[in-house]
Design a protein around this motif. Structure first.
Motif, PDB file in Angstrom:
ATOM      1  N   ASP A   1       0.841  -1.202   0.000  1.00  0.00           N
ATOM      2  CA  ASP A   1       0.000   0.000   0.000  1.00  0.00           C
ATOM      3  C   ASP A   1       0.866   1.238   0.000  1.00  0.00           C
ATOM      4  O   ASP A   1       0.633   2.180  -0.746  1.00  0.00           O
TER       5      ASP A   1
ATOM      6  N   GLU B   1      -0.989  -4.993   2.304  1.00  0.00           N
ATOM      7  CA  GLU B   1      -2.378  -5.389   2.515  1.00  0.00           C
ATOM      8  C   GLU B   1      -2.513  -6.886   2.256  1.00  0.00           C
ATOM      9  O   GLU B   1      -2.189  -7.370   1.178  1.00  0.00           O
TER      10      GLU B   1
ATOM     11  N   HIS C   1      -4.247   5.870  -0.197  1.00  0.00           N
ATOM     12  CA  HIS C   1      -3.521   5.031   0.749  1.00  0.00           C
ATOM     13  C   HIS C   1      -4.513   4.530   1.800  1.00  0.00           C
ATOM     14  O   HIS C   1      -5.417   5.264   2.193  1.00  0.00           O
ATOM     15  N   GLU C   2      -4.257   3.338   2.296  1.00  0.00           N
ATOM     16  CA  GLU C   2      -5.220   2.672   3.185  1.00  0.00           C
ATOM     17  C   GLU C   2      -5.487   3.477   4.442  1.00  0.00           C
ATOM     18  O   GLU C   2      -6.592   3.427   4.997  1.00  0.00           O
TER      19      GLU C   2
ATOM     20  N   THR D   1      -4.482  -1.958  -4.369  1.00  0.00           N
ATOM     21  CA  THR D   1      -4.978  -2.631  -3.171  1.00  0.00           C
ATOM     22  C   THR D   1      -6.465  -2.956  -3.291  1.00  0.00           C
ATOM     23  O   THR D   1      -7.198  -2.317  -4.035  1.00  0.00           O
TER      24      THR D   1
END
Lengths: 65, 499
Positions: A6, A16, B228-229, B256
């Protein structure tokens, strides 16, 4: 297992997992990787057995009985 | 005599270091100016006077190399001196960016600039690019809100009409929700709601219950600063659970599942994403101005640089939300001469050294900084360099890892901080989903909010005061009553603050 990078934060690549869990992975494990890269983590069975054999041979040589 | 010389020596070094921190010059400049130059001066003086005493009763005042009449010697000497000066200049200005040109005037106004810097922070009606403040510190200030609108019209290429700024009615609240090592900022304008980022994947329960707790049904403007996560993690849950007006994200994709799920949620709801980029104006209802200052380019190396940067203006107060924008984006924003000045700065990239460059910080000149960061995170955020830099600029720092959720309320004139609006969340990325149930959280929040009474302290005093006390004329820092007591402050005898 396939994991996705990520982002990079400090010494870590934040990856992830397939279930969207996030894990810190030391950057040194993925030296040339970039954001978004997919890393394949798998067990190398042939390399494992080869190494097992080699070490066993060495153990047999070093041990006295 | 020697002691004084030594003192001057150290003060010079420190002063140079301090100034380089403040104005964005290369921090190593202090080594050159503070140590090498005085040393060189001393050596030259020593050689000069020794020569005078021993050999030559009438010494030539020309520097070494120019005393000979031979042209080649003079040429070599001038080349060497030139090289020396260029090296010093290069070292001094490598990191200065725009400030390079202003440097001489900054130095010339050394006595004034401490107060000038204060002026920048305090004077909200001053809309000139901040650099002019230093070239003309005495320039008369006039309310320039219409002029400001004009400048923006020129900058923006979007045809969306600007919402007319009127006198603000009601309160605007900004919630820096504590989602650990991530960002999630809720803005409650009098008539509309905006959410900037939505924490980690694991924060969805926390965020949903927080929003539902505030009786929010619709999010008029939803912004994912960058994919971004730790910024879009729970964006999909938010989209699934609320009415959404408009979605803004920079046009950059990543691989992702987190990002894919966000896109799928958007698609499922029949929404379309508007590209977040500089010049986009967000509609937050009458009296609220929200515009994007970044991204200014289409392509960057790092995803962080794509971060949407939003400036929110309400009455005379303003906020700058920077996402994770790093130095390259910051440079673009200062180069474009946007009016970056803001009272509250959401510090970029959780206080990492990749962001908040001195030039940018000077352009923003915030009074308050909020750092959204996870307690004991493994990334070293916020970096002590950034904390020092903010302190050097006299910015008051609030951190979610120390205060939990931070709620800022403004009526268009005054800004009030309510920290400790929630328990503090631990470091992220956490693998565990939120275990705290919505009900527990709600109760705790309410209790905490009830308990919180804000009192005010001064920079140097040992007493705490209620708002408006005469002792607060010089400095006035809000602090919760419990904090004030814990830090050893005692109640003022004049204004009788709560005990």
């Amino acid at each position: 297992m396939k994991v996705v990078i990520d982002r990079f934060e400090g010494k870590y690549a934040v990856v992830e997992l397939p279930d969207r869990t996030m894990v810190n992975m030391p950057k040194v494990l993925v030296p040339d990787a970039r954001e978004g890269d997919i890393i394949l983590i798998s067990i190398d069975a042939s390399e494992t057995s080869k190494r097992k054999e080699n070490i066993k041979k060495l153990v047999d040589e070093v041990w006295e009985n | 005599m020697n002691v004084i010389a030594l003192l001057i020596y150290f003060i010079l070094a420190y002063a140079t270091y301090y100034r380089s921190q403040k104005y964005g010059a290369n921090p190593y400049l202090w080594i050159v100016i503070g140590i090498l130059l005085p040393y060189l001066g001393y050596m030259i003086a020593f050689l000069h006077f020794r020569k005078k005493e021993i050999t030559n009763p009438k010494p030539s005042m020309l520097p070494l190399g120019f005393r000979s009449k031979k042209p080649w010697k003079i040429i070599i000497a001038s080349l060497l001196y030139g090289l020396f000066i260029i090296t010093i200049c290069a070292v001094a200005f490598t990191n200065t960016g725009d400030i390079t040109n202003q440097k001489p005037s900054v130095v010339s106004s050394i006595e004034n600039d401490a107060s000038a810097a204060d002026d920048i922070i305090i004077d909200k009606s001053q809309d000139n690019p901040q650099d002019e403040e230093f070239t003309e510190p005495t320039k008369p200030t006039e309310p320039t809100r219409p002029a400001n609108t004009k400048i923006l019209d020129e900058v923006e290429k979007e045809i969306i009409p600007l919402p007319q700024s009127e006198q603000p009615k009601g309160e605007l609240k900004v919630h820096f929700i504590d989602v650990g090592q991530a960002d999630c900022i809720l803005i409650q304008a009098p008539n509309k709601t905006m959410l900037i980022d939505a924490g980690n994947n694991a924060d969805s329960n926390l965020i949903l219950s927080y929003l539902k707790n505030l009786k929010i049904n619709k999010i008029d403007v939803l912004v994912g600063t960058h994919p971004h996560e730790d910024h879009i993690g729970s964006l999909d849950s938010v989209i699934d659970s609320f009415d959404i007006g408009a979605v803004y994200m920079p046009k950059i994709s990543t691989n992702t599942k987190t990002f894919e799920d966000v896109l799928l949620s958007i698609q499922k709801k029949g929404l379309k994403v508007t590209t977040a980029k500089a010049g986009v104006v967000l509609d937050l209802g009458e009296g609220v101005k929200a515009e994007m200052f970044a991204p200014n380019s289409d392509k960057y190396e790092e995803i962080n640089e794509y971060s949407a940067v939003i400036k929110l203006t309400y009455g005379e107060t303003s906020f700058l939300f920077t996402g994770d924008a790093e130095t390259i984006s910051e440079k673009e924003m200062t180069a474009k001469k946007y009016n970056l000045k803001a009272d509250v700065l959401k510090v970029g990239h959780h206080g990492s050294t990749s962001s908040t460059s001195p030039v940018f910080l000077k352009a923003v000149s915030p009074k308050y900084a909020v750092i959204s960061v996870g307690k004991d995170n493994q990334y070293g955020h916020p970096d002590s360099i950034i904390i020092n830099r903010l302190n050097t600029f006299g910015v008051q720092i609030y951190r979610t890892d120390e205060s939990g959720t931070i709620i800022v309320t403004t009526d268009g004139k005054n800004i009030a901080f309510d920290k400790k609006a929630s328990p503090i969340k631990q470091q992220a990325p956490p693998a565990e989903p939120e275990k705290q149930t919505a009900n527990e959280q709600t109760k705790e929040q309410k209790e905490e909010q009830k308990k919180e009474v804000t009192v005010y302290i001064t920079k140097t005093g040992t007493k705490y005061h209620s708002a408006g006390c005469q002792h607060l004329s010089k400095s006035c820092n809000p602090i919760s009553l419990s904090d004030a007591k814990a830090s050893g402050y005692t109640p003022c005898s004049k204004c009788n603050p709560p005990r």
